[in-house]
Write a protein that holds these residues in place. Structure first.
Motif, mmCIF file in Angstrom:
data_model
loop_
_atom_site.group_PDB
_atom_site.id
_atom_site.type_symbol
_atom_site.label_atom_id
_atom_site.label_comp_id
_atom_site.label_asym_id
_atom_site.label_seq_id
_atom_site.Cartn_x
_atom_site.Cartn_y
_atom_site.Cartn_z
ATOM 1 N N GLU A 82 0.837 -1.202 0.000
ATOM 2 C CA GLU A 82 0.000 0.000 0.000
ATOM 3 C C GLU A 82 0.876 1.258 0.000
ATOM 4 O OE1 GLU A 82 -2.990 1.853 3.180
ATOM 5 O OE2 GLU A 82 -3.565 -0.149 2.479
ATOM 6 N N GLN A 83 1.925 1.247 0.785
ATOM 7 C CA GLN A 83 2.842 2.381 0.825
ATOM 8 C C GLN A 83 3.645 2.480 -0.475
ATOM 9 O OE1 GLN A 83 3.081 4.799 3.095
ATOM 10 N NE2 GLN A 83 1.422 3.844 4.236
ATOM 11 N N LEU A 84 3.973 1.354 -1.054
ATOM 12 C CA LEU A 84 4.767 1.335 -2.280
ATOM 13 C C LEU A 84 4.011 1.968 -3.440
ATOM 14 C CD1 LEU A 84 7.456 0.413 -3.443
ATOM 15 C CD2 LEU A 84 6.424 -1.797 -3.910
ATOM 16 N N CYS A 85 2.703 1.785 -3.460
ATOM 17 C CA CYS A 85 1.893 2.344 -4.541
ATOM 18 C C CYS A 85 1.970 3.866 -4.583
ATOM 19 C CB CYS A 85 0.441 1.907 -4.387
ATOM 20 S SG CYS A 85 0.212 0.162 -4.752
ATOM 21 N N SER A 86 2.281 4.490 -3.464
ATOM 22 C CA SER A 86 2.324 5.952 -3.424
ATOM 23 C C SER A 86 3.726 6.504 -3.657
ATOM 24 C CB SER A 86 1.794 6.451 -2.073
ATOM 25 O OG SER A 86 2.680 6.072 -1.031
ATOM 26 N N ASP A 87 4.688 5.659 -3.988
ATOM 27 C CA ASP A 87 6.079 6.092 -4.145
ATOM 28 C C ASP A 87 6.486 6.020 -5.605
ATOM 29 O OD1 ASP A 87 8.842 6.595 -3.891
ATOM 30 O OD2 ASP A 87 8.890 5.614 -1.948
ATOM 31 N N SER A 88 6.999 7.104 -6.107
ATOM 32 C CA SER A 88 7.419 7.120 -7.509
ATOM 33 C C SER A 88 8.938 7.115 -7.651
ATOM 34 C CB SER A 88 6.848 8.354 -8.207
ATOM 35 O OG SER A 88 7.350 9.523 -7.582
ATOM 36 N N VAL A 89 9.676 7.106 -6.542
ATOM 37 C CA VAL A 89 11.134 7.131 -6.598
ATOM 38 C C VAL A 89 11.648 5.724 -6.884
ATOM 39 C CG1 VAL A 89 13.239 7.602 -5.320
ATOM 40 C CG2 VAL A 89 11.252 9.067 -5.008
ATOM 41 N N GLU A 90 12.346 5.564 -7.981
ATOM 42 C CA GLU A 90 12.889 4.253 -8.355
ATOM 43 C C GLU A 90 14.079 3.900 -7.463
ATOM 44 O OE1 GLU A 90 11.764 2.086 -10.681
ATOM 45 O OE2 GLU A 90 10.060 3.447 -10.922
ATOM 46 N N GLY A 91 14.377 2.641 -7.415
ATOM 47 C CA GLY A 91 15.569 2.184 -6.704
ATOM 48 C C GLY A 91 15.327 1.872 -5.245
ATOM 49 N N VAL A 92 14.933 2.857 -4.475
ATOM 50 C CA VAL A 92 14.757 2.653 -3.036
ATOM 51 C C VAL A 92 13.285 2.683 -2.632
ATOM 52 C CG1 VAL A 92 17.037 3.564 -2.448
ATOM 53 C CG2 VAL A 92 15.082 5.104 -2.525
ATOM 54 N N ALA A 93 12.393 2.588 -3.604
ATOM 55 C CA ALA A 93 10.954 2.689 -3.311
ATOM 56 C C ALA A 93 10.513 1.627 -2.313
ATOM 57 C CB ALA A 93 10.146 2.592 -4.598
ATOM 58 N N LEU A 150 23.516 0.682 -0.731
ATOM 59 C CA LEU A 150 23.712 1.179 0.624
ATOM 60 C C LEU A 150 22.547 2.050 1.092
ATOM 61 C CD1 LEU A 150 25.652 1.109 2.979
ATOM 62 C CD2 LEU A 150 26.816 3.093 2.020
ATOM 63 N N GLU A 151 22.022 2.916 0.227
ATOM 64 C CA GLU A 151 20.893 3.774 0.612
ATOM 65 C C GLU A 151 19.673 2.942 1.000
ATOM 66 O OE1 GLU A 151 18.190 7.495 -1.061
ATOM 67 O OE2 GLU A 151 19.572 6.482 -2.422
ATOM 68 N N GLU A 152 19.420 1.887 0.240
ATOM 69 C CA GLU A 152 18.286 1.015 0.539
ATOM 70 C C GLU A 152 18.504 0.278 1.860
ATOM 71 O OE1 GLU A 152 15.728 -2.600 -1.510
ATOM 72 O OE2 GLU A 152 17.433 -1.755 -2.594
ATOM 73 N N LEU A 153 19.700 -0.240 2.067
ATOM 74 C CA LEU A 153 20.027 -0.921 3.317
ATOM 75 C C LEU A 153 19.864 0.023 4.502
ATOM 76 C CD1 LEU A 153 21.099 -3.414 4.801
ATOM 77 C CD2 LEU A 153 23.419 -2.598 4.315
ATOM 78 N N HIS A 154 20.302 1.260 4.344
ATOM 79 C CA HIS A 154 20.177 2.270 5.393
ATOM 80 C C HIS A 154 18.714 2.478 5.789
ATOM 81 C CE1 HIS A 154 19.676 6.591 6.548
ATOM 82 N NE2 HIS A 154 20.576 6.221 7.425
ATOM 83 N N LEU A 155 17.838 2.622 4.810
ATOM 84 C CA LEU A 155 16.421 2.849 5.086
ATOM 85 C C LEU A 155 15.778 1.634 5.752
ATOM 86 C CD1 LEU A 155 15.391 4.697 1.808
ATOM 87 C CD2 LEU A 155 15.596 5.689 4.095
ATOM 88 N N ARG A 156 16.141 0.451 5.299
ATOM 89 C CA ARG A 156 15.570 -0.763 5.892
ATOM 90 C C ARG A 156 16.049 -0.964 7.329
ATOM 91 N NH1 ARG A 156 14.307 -5.221 1.391
ATOM 92 N NH2 ARG A 156 13.792 -3.797 -0.286
ATOM 93 N N LEU A 157 17.310 -0.675 7.574
ATOM 94 C CA LEU A 157 17.822 -0.792 8.943
ATOM 95 C C LEU A 157 17.178 0.251 9.847
ATOM 96 C CD1 LEU A 157 21.586 -1.551 8.282
ATOM 97 C CD2 LEU A 157 19.835 -3.130 9.152
ATOM 98 N N LEU A 158 16.924 1.432 9.322
ATOM 99 C CA LEU A 158 16.217 2.457 10.085
ATOM 100 C C LEU A 158 14.807 1.970 10.436
ATOM 101 C CD1 LEU A 158 16.054 5.308 11.268
ATOM 102 C CD2 LEU A 158 15.360 6.109 9.017
ATOM 103 N N ALA A 159 14.124 1.363 9.463
ATOM 104 C CA ALA A 159 12.779 0.830 9.714
ATOM 105 C C ALA A 159 12.828 -0.264 10.784
ATOM 106 C CB ALA A 159 12.177 0.287 8.418
ATOM 107 N N ASP A 160 13.804 -1.152 10.685
ATOM 108 C CA ASP A 160 13.922 -2.228 11.681
ATOM 109 C C ASP A 160 14.216 -1.662 13.069
ATOM 110 O OD1 ASP A 160 13.466 -4.065 9.678
ATOM 111 O OD2 ASP A 160 15.576 -4.634 9.454
ATOM 112 N N GLY A 161 15.044 -0.629 13.130
ATOM 113 C CA GLY A 161 15.319 0.020 14.415
ATOM 114 C C GLY A 161 14.076 0.686 14.985
#
Length: 190
Positions: A82-93, A150-161
Motif C-alpha cells: 500500500e505504501q509502495l503504490c504511493s512512491d514514484s522514486v525508483e531504486g529505493v521505493a 547502501l541507501e536502501e540498506l540504510h532505510l531498511r535498517l532504520l525501519a527495523d530500528g
C-alpha cells in the motif's frame, strides 16, 4: 439458492471469522506474554472458543504458529505494498515503503501492532525466521536482496530500528518526530 446452500455459506463465513478470531487472539497473547508462553488453552480462552473449535482449524500449536506467521506476514506485505503504490522514486521505493509502513504501524496502540508478534515468535522459535523472510518476499513487491544498494540498506535498517524501538518502548516517538524522521530520510510524511 436452496436452504442447505444458504446454511453452508453461513457456516463457511463463520468458520473463516472464527479462524481469524483465533489468530488475532494468538497474536495478542504473544504480544502480552511472549511466544514461549503461548498455549492452545490460552488461545481458546482469549478467543472464547472451545478446544474442539480451535482444533478444527489448527490441529497443533505448530499449525497455529505457522498460520499466524503466514497471516502476519501477509498483513505486513499488504501494508508495504500500500505504501509502495504511493512512491514514484525508483531504486529505493521498496525500502521507503517499508519504512513508512513501520512508522505508521508504530502509531497504533500496542495491541493493534500485530505484526510485532513476529518478533516474539522468532525470539522463541528462530526456525520461523526463514519462513517470515520468504513470505514477506513472496507477498510484497518489497523483495530482499543480499547485495542491496547502501541507501536502501540504510532505510531498511532504520525501519527495523524503529520497529524495535516501538516494540520495546525504548523512546517515546511522537507523531511529529515520526514525520520529521521520515522527512530527514527523504520519505513522504505519514
Amino acid at each position: 439458492m436452496n436452504q442447505q446452500g444458504a446454511r453452508h455459506t453461513h457456516r463457511s463465513g463463520t468458520n473463516s471469522s472464527r479462524r481469524e478470531q483465533l489468530l488475532n487472539a494468538a497474536a495478542r497473547l504473544i504480544l502480552e506474554k511472549g511466544a514461549g508462553n503461548l498455549t492452545l488453552e490460552a488461545v481458546c480462552n482469549a478467543a472464547h472458543v472451545s478446544k474442539g473449535g480451535l482444533l478444527y482449524h489448527f490441529d497443533s500449536k505448530t499449525a497455529l504458529l505457522e498460520a499466524l506467521v503466514d497471516d502476519l506476514t501477509a498483513q505486513l506485505a499488504r501494508e508495504v505494498d500500500e505504501q509502495l503504490c504511493s512512491d514514484s522514486v525508483e531504486g529505493v521505493a521498496g525500502a521507503r515503503a517499508y519504512l513508512r509502513a513501520i512508522a505508521q504501524m508504530g502509531e497504533l496502540p500496542r495491541t493493534q501492532q500485530l505484526c510485532k508478534a513476529l518478533t516474539f515468535i522468532c525470539a522463541a522459535h528462530p526456525e520461523y525466521a526463514d519462513r517470515i523472510r520468504e513470505r514477506v518476499g513472496e507477498r510484497s513487491r518489497l523483495g530482499w536482496s543480499k547485495q542491496m544498494p547502501l541507501e536502501e540498506l540504510h532505510l531498511r535498517l532504520l525501519a527495523d530500528g524503529l520497529w524495535l524501538a516501538d516494540l520495546y518502548g525504548s523512546y517515546q516517538i511522537t507523531s511529529e518526530r515520526r514525520v520529521e524522521l521520515l522527512e530527514l530520510c527523504g520519505c513522504a510524511s505519514l
